[in-house]
Design a protein around this motif. Sequence first.
Motif, PDB file in Angstrom:
ATOM      1  N   GLY A 100      16.323  -3.387  -6.172  1.00 14.92           N
ATOM      2  CA  GLY A 100      15.500  -3.619  -7.357  1.00 14.92           C
ATOM      3  C   GLY A 100      15.157  -5.084  -7.502  1.00 14.92           C
ATOM      4  N   SER A 101      14.658  -5.435  -8.672  1.00 13.79           N
ATOM      5  CA  SER A 101      14.224  -6.806  -8.904  1.00 13.79           C
ATOM      6  C   SER A 101      15.392  -7.786  -8.842  1.00 13.79           C
ATOM      7  CB  SER A 101      13.485  -6.921 -10.236  1.00 13.79           C
ATOM      8  OG  SER A 101      14.290  -6.474 -11.290  1.00 13.79           O
ATOM      9  N   SER A 102      16.602  -7.324  -9.155  1.00  7.92           N
ATOM     10  CA  SER A 102      17.762  -8.225  -9.074  1.00  7.92           C
ATOM     11  C   SER A 102      18.000  -8.681  -7.635  1.00  7.92           C
ATOM     12  CB  SER A 102      19.012  -7.550  -9.635  1.00  7.92           C
ATOM     13  OG  SER A 102      19.310  -6.378  -8.904  1.00  7.92           O
ATOM     14  N   ASP A 103      17.672  -7.841  -6.666  1.00  8.70           N
ATOM     15  CA  ASP A 103      17.804  -8.248  -5.260  1.00  8.70           C
ATOM     16  C   ASP A 103      16.838  -9.384  -4.927  1.00  8.70           C
ATOM     17  OD1 ASP A 103      19.797  -6.389  -3.999  1.00  8.70           O
ATOM     18  OD2 ASP A 103      18.417  -4.948  -4.897  1.00  8.70           O
ATOM     19  N   PHE A 104      15.626  -9.288  -5.455  1.00  6.31           N
ATOM     20  CA  PHE A 104      14.665 -10.376  -5.234  1.00  6.31           C
ATOM     21  C   PHE A 104      15.197 -11.667  -5.828  1.00  6.31           C
ATOM     22  CE2 PHE A 104      11.356 -12.917  -7.334  1.00  6.31           C
ATOM     23  CZ  PHE A 104      10.820 -13.516  -6.203  1.00  6.31           C
ATOM     24  N   TRP A 105      15.615 -11.613  -7.093  1.00  5.36           N
ATOM     25  CA  TRP A 105      16.040 -12.839  -7.760  1.00  5.36           C
ATOM     26  C   TRP A 105      17.280 -13.438  -7.112  1.00  5.36           C
ATOM     27  CZ3 TRP A 105      12.661 -15.342 -10.319  1.00  5.36           C
ATOM     28  CH2 TRP A 105      11.638 -14.665 -10.970  1.00  5.36           C
ATOM     29  N   ARG A 133       9.600  -1.559  -9.067  1.00  9.08           N
ATOM     30  CA  ARG A 133       8.965  -0.268  -8.781  1.00  9.08           C
ATOM     31  C   ARG A 133       9.689   0.453  -7.643  1.00  9.08           C
ATOM     32  NH1 ARG A 133       3.028  -0.148  -7.439  1.00  9.08           N
ATOM     33  NH2 ARG A 133       3.308   2.048  -7.935  1.00  9.08           N
ATOM     34  N   ILE A 134      10.052  -0.281  -6.605  1.00 13.38           N
ATOM     35  CA  ILE A 134      10.754   0.324  -5.471  1.00 13.38           C
ATOM     36  C   ILE A 134      12.096   0.886  -5.940  1.00 13.38           C
ATOM     37  CG2 ILE A 134      11.888  -0.160  -3.271  1.00 13.38           C
ATOM     38  CD1 ILE A 134       9.626  -2.263  -2.795  1.00 13.38           C
ATOM     39  N   GLY A 135      12.849   0.097  -6.716  1.00 12.59           N
ATOM     40  CA  GLY A 135      14.141   0.557  -7.216  1.00 12.59           C
ATOM     41  C   GLY A 135      14.018   1.781  -8.110  1.00 12.59           C
ATOM     42  N   THR A 136      13.006   1.779  -8.966  1.00 14.49           N
ATOM     43  CA  THR A 136      12.779   2.921  -9.855  1.00 14.49           C
ATOM     44  C   THR A 136      12.438   4.176  -9.051  1.00 14.49           C
ATOM     45  OG1 THR A 136      12.021   1.451 -11.614  1.00 14.49           O
ATOM     46  CG2 THR A 136      11.377   3.765 -11.779  1.00 14.49           C
ATOM     47  N   SER A 181       0.832  -1.210   0.000  1.00 21.10           N
ATOM     48  CA  SER A 181       0.000   0.000   0.000  1.00 21.10           C
ATOM     49  C   SER A 181       0.863   1.254   0.000  1.00 21.10           C
ATOM     50  CB  SER A 181      -0.916   0.011   1.224  1.00 21.10           C
ATOM     51  OG  SER A 181      -1.800  -1.067   1.179  1.00 21.10           O
ATOM     52  N   GLU A 182       1.948   1.231   0.760  1.00 20.40           N
ATOM     53  CA  GLU A 182       2.840   2.387   0.827  1.00 20.40           C
ATOM     54  C   GLU A 182       3.546   2.618  -0.506  1.00 20.40           C
ATOM     55  OE1 GLU A 182       5.272   1.518   4.247  1.00 20.40           O
ATOM     56  OE2 GLU A 182       3.514   1.582   5.566  1.00 20.40           O
ATOM     57  N   VAL A 183       3.984   1.549  -1.160  1.00 14.78           N
ATOM     58  CA  VAL A 183       4.620   1.702  -2.474  1.00 14.78           C
ATOM     59  C   VAL A 183       3.616   2.283  -3.456  1.00 14.78           C
ATOM     60  CG1 VAL A 183       5.608   0.461  -4.441  1.00 14.78           C
ATOM     61  CG2 VAL A 183       6.351  -0.090  -2.122  1.00 14.78           C
ATOM     62  N   ASN A 184       2.379   1.797  -3.407  1.00 15.07           N
ATOM     63  CA  ASN A 184       1.351   2.358  -4.299  1.00 15.07           C
ATOM     64  C   ASN A 184       1.126   3.835  -4.008  1.00 15.07           C
ATOM     65  OD1 ASN A 184       0.847   0.075  -5.839  1.00 15.07           O
ATOM     66  ND2 ASN A 184      -0.711  -0.690  -4.432  1.00 15.07           N
ATOM     67  N   LEU A 185       1.097   4.220  -2.750  1.00 12.84           N
ATOM     68  CA  LEU A 185       0.889   5.620  -2.379  1.00 12.84           C
ATOM     69  C   LEU A 185       2.054   6.497  -2.843  1.00 12.84           C
ATOM     70  CD1 LEU A 185      -0.763   7.769  -0.786  1.00 12.84           C
ATOM     71  CD2 LEU A 185       0.619   7.140   1.203  1.00 12.84           C
ATOM     72  N   VAL A 186       3.280   6.030  -2.610  1.00 14.56           N
ATOM     73  CA  VAL A 186       4.468   6.830  -2.903  1.00 14.56           C
ATOM     74  C   VAL A 186       4.780   6.887  -4.399  1.00 14.56           C
ATOM     75  CG1 VAL A 186       6.979   6.921  -2.550  1.00 14.56           C
ATOM     76  CG2 VAL A 186       5.479   6.443  -0.618  1.00 14.56           C
ATOM     77  N   ALA A 187       4.586   5.781  -5.111  1.00 20.30           N
ATOM     78  CA  ALA A 187       5.077   5.696  -6.482  1.00 20.30           C
ATOM     79  C   ALA A 187       4.012   5.822  -7.573  1.00 20.30           C
ATOM     80  CB  ALA A 187       5.820   4.379  -6.677  1.00 20.30           C
ATOM     81  N   SER A 188       2.758   5.505  -7.272  1.00 23.85           N
ATOM     82  CA  SER A 188       1.745   5.400  -8.340  1.00 23.85           C
ATOM     83  C   SER A 188       1.538   6.678  -9.131  1.00 23.85           C
ATOM     84  CB  SER A 188       0.410   4.923  -7.763  1.00 23.85           C
ATOM     85  OG  SER A 188       0.500   3.572  -7.422  1.00 23.85           O
ATOM     86  N   ARG A 189       1.607   7.822  -8.490  1.00 25.69           N
ATOM     87  CA  ARG A 189       1.356   9.048  -9.252  1.00 25.69           C
ATOM     88  C   ARG A 189       2.490   9.356 -10.224  1.00 25.69           C
ATOM     89  NH1 ARG A 189       1.844  13.866  -4.748  1.00 25.69           N
ATOM     90  NH2 ARG A 189       4.058  13.615  -4.351  1.00 25.69           N
ATOM     91  N   TYR A 190       3.647   8.713 -10.028  1.00 25.83           N
ATOM     92  CA  TYR A 190       4.777   8.944 -10.925  1.00 25.83           C
ATOM     93  C   TYR A 190       4.924   7.853 -11.973  1.00 25.83           C
ATOM     94  CZ  TYR A 190       5.867  12.277  -7.309  1.00 25.83           C
ATOM     95  OH  TYR A 190       5.779  13.304  -6.403  1.00 25.83           O
ATOM     96  N   ASP A 191       4.678   6.601 -11.591  1.00 22.64           N
ATOM     97  CA  ASP A 191       4.859   5.527 -12.569  1.00 22.64           C
ATOM     98  C   ASP A 191       3.547   5.039 -13.178  1.00 22.64           C
ATOM     99  OD1 ASP A 191       3.731   3.838 -10.620  1.00 22.64           O
ATOM    100  OD2 ASP A 191       5.615   2.816 -10.168  1.00 22.64           O
ATOM    101  N   GLY A 192       2.423   5.513 -12.658  1.00 19.99           N
ATOM    102  CA  GLY A 192       1.124   5.148 -13.213  1.00 19.99           C
ATOM    103  C   GLY A 192       0.728   3.698 -12.998  1.00 19.99           C
ATOM    104  N   GLU A 193       1.412   3.002 -12.120  1.00 19.13           N
ATOM    105  CA  GLU A 193       1.129   1.595 -11.863  1.00 19.13           C
ATOM    106  C   GLU A 193       0.545   1.422 -10.465  1.00 19.13           C
ATOM    107  OE1 GLU A 193       4.366  -1.118 -12.673  1.00 19.13           O
ATOM    108  OE2 GLU A 193       5.261   0.324 -14.044  1.00 19.13           O
ATOM    109  N   ARG A 194      -0.104   0.293 -10.262  1.00 20.30           N
ATOM    110  CA  ARG A 194      -0.577  -0.101  -8.934  1.00 20.30           C
ATOM    111  C   ARG A 194      -0.277  -1.574  -8.763  1.00 20.30           C
ATOM    112  NH1 ARG A 194      -2.675   3.099  -5.698  1.00 20.30           N
ATOM    113  NH2 ARG A 194      -3.784   1.590  -4.439  1.00 20.30           N
TER     114      ARG A 194
END
Length: 170
Positions: free
Chosen positions: A98-103, A83-86, A41-54
Motif C-alpha cells: 500500500g501507500s505506506s510501502d511507498f513512503w 489503489r493497489i493495496g485496496t 494501465s494494468e492497475v486502471n484495467l484491473v481496479a477501475s471498475r471497482y473503485d471508480g478511479e483512474r
Amino acid sequence: SPFAQAPALQLPAKRKLWKMILFGILTLGIYPAVIWSRLVSEVNLVASRYDGERSMPFLGMVLLAPLTLGIHALVWSNKLCRRIGTELQRRSIPYSFGSSDFWLWAFVLSAISGICFGICIALVSLRFDIYIVIWVLLTFAFLALVGPFIFTAKLLKSINHLNEDYNTNG
C-alpha cells in the motif's frame, strides 16, 4: 467467484526486479519507464471498475512533476500504491502492499539518507573522525539504494498477484 470468466486479454504476471534493473541499464532507463507506464494501465484495467478511479498515465505524472516541484509525483505514487493495496484486499489476495510501502521504502529512506549525507559532509568539514563519518555515510547510502529497490520489488510482486487473479477471474 465460481462463475467468473478469464478475460481474453491476459496480463503479464511474471515481472522481476532483476529484469527491470538489467534492461534499465541496457536501455538507459527506457525499459523501466515503459514498465511503469504499463503497470499504471494494468492497475486502471484491473481496479477501475471497482473503485471508480483512474490513475494518471505515467508520462503525465513525469511531465507534471517538475512543474509542482515533485509534489505531484508524491501524491500520484501514494494514490497508485493505495489503489493497489485496496485491490489486493478486495480480491482477498494475501499480500500486504500500500501507500505506506511507498513512503517507507521509496521516500523516507532516501530522504533520511540525503539528510545524513549532508550531516556527514558537515562533520568532515568540522574535522570529525573520518572513519566514523565514512561509516555513517556508507550505512545511509546503502539504505538509500536498497529502499527503492525493495519498494520496486514489492510493487512488482503485488502487480503480479493482481494480474494473476485478473487473468483467472477477470
